[in-house]
Design a protein around this motif. Sequence first.
Motif, short mmCIF file in Angstrom:
data_model
loop_
_atom_site.label_atom_id
_atom_site.label_comp_id
_atom_site.label_asym_id
_atom_site.label_seq_id
_atom_site.Cartn_x
_atom_site.Cartn_y
_atom_site.Cartn_z
N ARG A 1 70.07 22.99 -19.11
CA ARG A 1 69.36 21.72 -19.01
C ARG A 1 69.96 20.91 -17.86
NH1 ARG A 1 68.93 18.87 -24.75
NH2 ARG A 1 67.86 17.37 -23.39
N LYS A 2 69.09 20.41 -17.02
CA LYS A 2 69.55 19.59 -15.89
C LYS A 2 70.27 18.35 -16.38
CE LYS A 2 65.69 21.22 -13.03
NZ LYS A 2 64.43 20.87 -12.35
N SER A 3 69.77 17.79 -17.49
CA SER A 3 70.40 16.57 -18.02
C SER A 3 71.81 16.83 -18.54
CB SER A 3 69.53 16.00 -19.15
OG SER A 3 69.38 16.94 -20.20
N LEU A 4 72.16 18.09 -18.73
CA LEU A 4 73.51 18.46 -19.16
C LEU A 4 74.32 19.03 -18.00
CD1 LEU A 4 72.68 20.09 -22.62
CD2 LEU A 4 73.53 17.78 -22.18
N GLU B 1 72.21 23.12 -12.94
CA GLU B 1 71.11 23.34 -12.00
C GLU B 1 71.31 24.61 -11.17
OE1 GLU B 1 69.19 20.13 -9.94
OE2 GLU B 1 70.37 18.62 -11.02
N GLY C 1 71.93 19.70 -27.41
CA GLY C 1 73.02 19.39 -26.50
C GLY C 1 74.37 19.91 -26.95
N ASP D 1 63.30 19.41 -17.40
CA ASP D 1 64.73 19.32 -17.70
C ASP D 1 65.38 20.70 -17.75
OD1 ASP D 1 67.18 18.10 -18.37
OD2 ASP D 1 66.77 18.26 -20.53
#
Length: 334
Positions: free
Chosen positions: A115-118, A121, A174, A199
């Motif tokens: 996940r990009k939010s974590l 990338e 998460g 995401d």
Amino acid sequence: MFQKSIISLAALTAMAAPAFAETNIPFALDWKFEGPSAPYFLAVDNGTFAEKDLSVEISEGAGSLDAIPKVATGAFPLGFADINSLMRFLDQNPGAPVTAIMMIYDAPPFAVVGRKSLGIEEPADLAGKVLGAPPPDGAWAQFPIFAAQTGLDMDAITVEPVGFPTREPMLAAGEVAAVTGFSFSSTLNLKRLGVAEDDLSVLLMTDYGVDLYGNAIIVNTDFAAENPDVVTAFLEAIGEGWKDAIADPDAAIEALIARNPAADADLEKERLEMAISDNVNTAYVQENGFGGIDDERMANAIEQTKTVYEFSNEPDASLYFDSSYLPEGGFSLE
């Protein structure tokens, strides 16, 4: 040397019906009844197997390695499994009567999904993060090659062994920053859990120098030696099943839903089409036919495997793939 049980041999003998009778074929999948298994059910419902005097019973699996011992012991004459895991199994069980005979995933769906939010990338972002990996997962089995190709330090990653049922939920919650898995499985499972598509980071291992093949049809070689025409007919039906599924994915998903009514038809259609475009109907397959392999690429795959796995015996490609049951030039998917 690998030992077969008397019961397994008796079971194989029972499967070998006379030419005029329908032959019963138990077929072991790698995973649950999801989109990528729809072509096999379509071949059942379209009468493709029956036209070849085959009665095929399809069983769920528990991961990419699951079908290998089932077929090697003779519990199933044919199955669907990761060819890279097959290499290691044969190295650890010399003489086991199992080999691959038809490549299905020309481009393997092995992936790291984060996940990009974590903070995930690109591969380097995995350093210092927690990676969820089911021990029987085919993608996890190849992760050390991915790490070697991308310069990742395995010691810099905290690997959390997870179960298949909890893998995507843990990423959605998460609790881990990324997971290993098949791209079409983890990606769509996460979307179903409400994770926004933008995401998600899907790091396909083939995009990062991993030159391996994926899942293939495998056979018990004792059964194949006694029933070559049955094996050839089975592969012909498999080729037709995939061809029909590509031409009419809605019909394929209808056949799937008949076996798994709880599945989301739209999501499974997306999963099937993702497997077709990314893994099955590749540029190589379009040019060279469906089902076979390239000898040079296979040799390179063995060399990559040797960088992360110490073979006890000299690897031999002829032990891992037998093309003799395929037509010259493979099958056409058009």
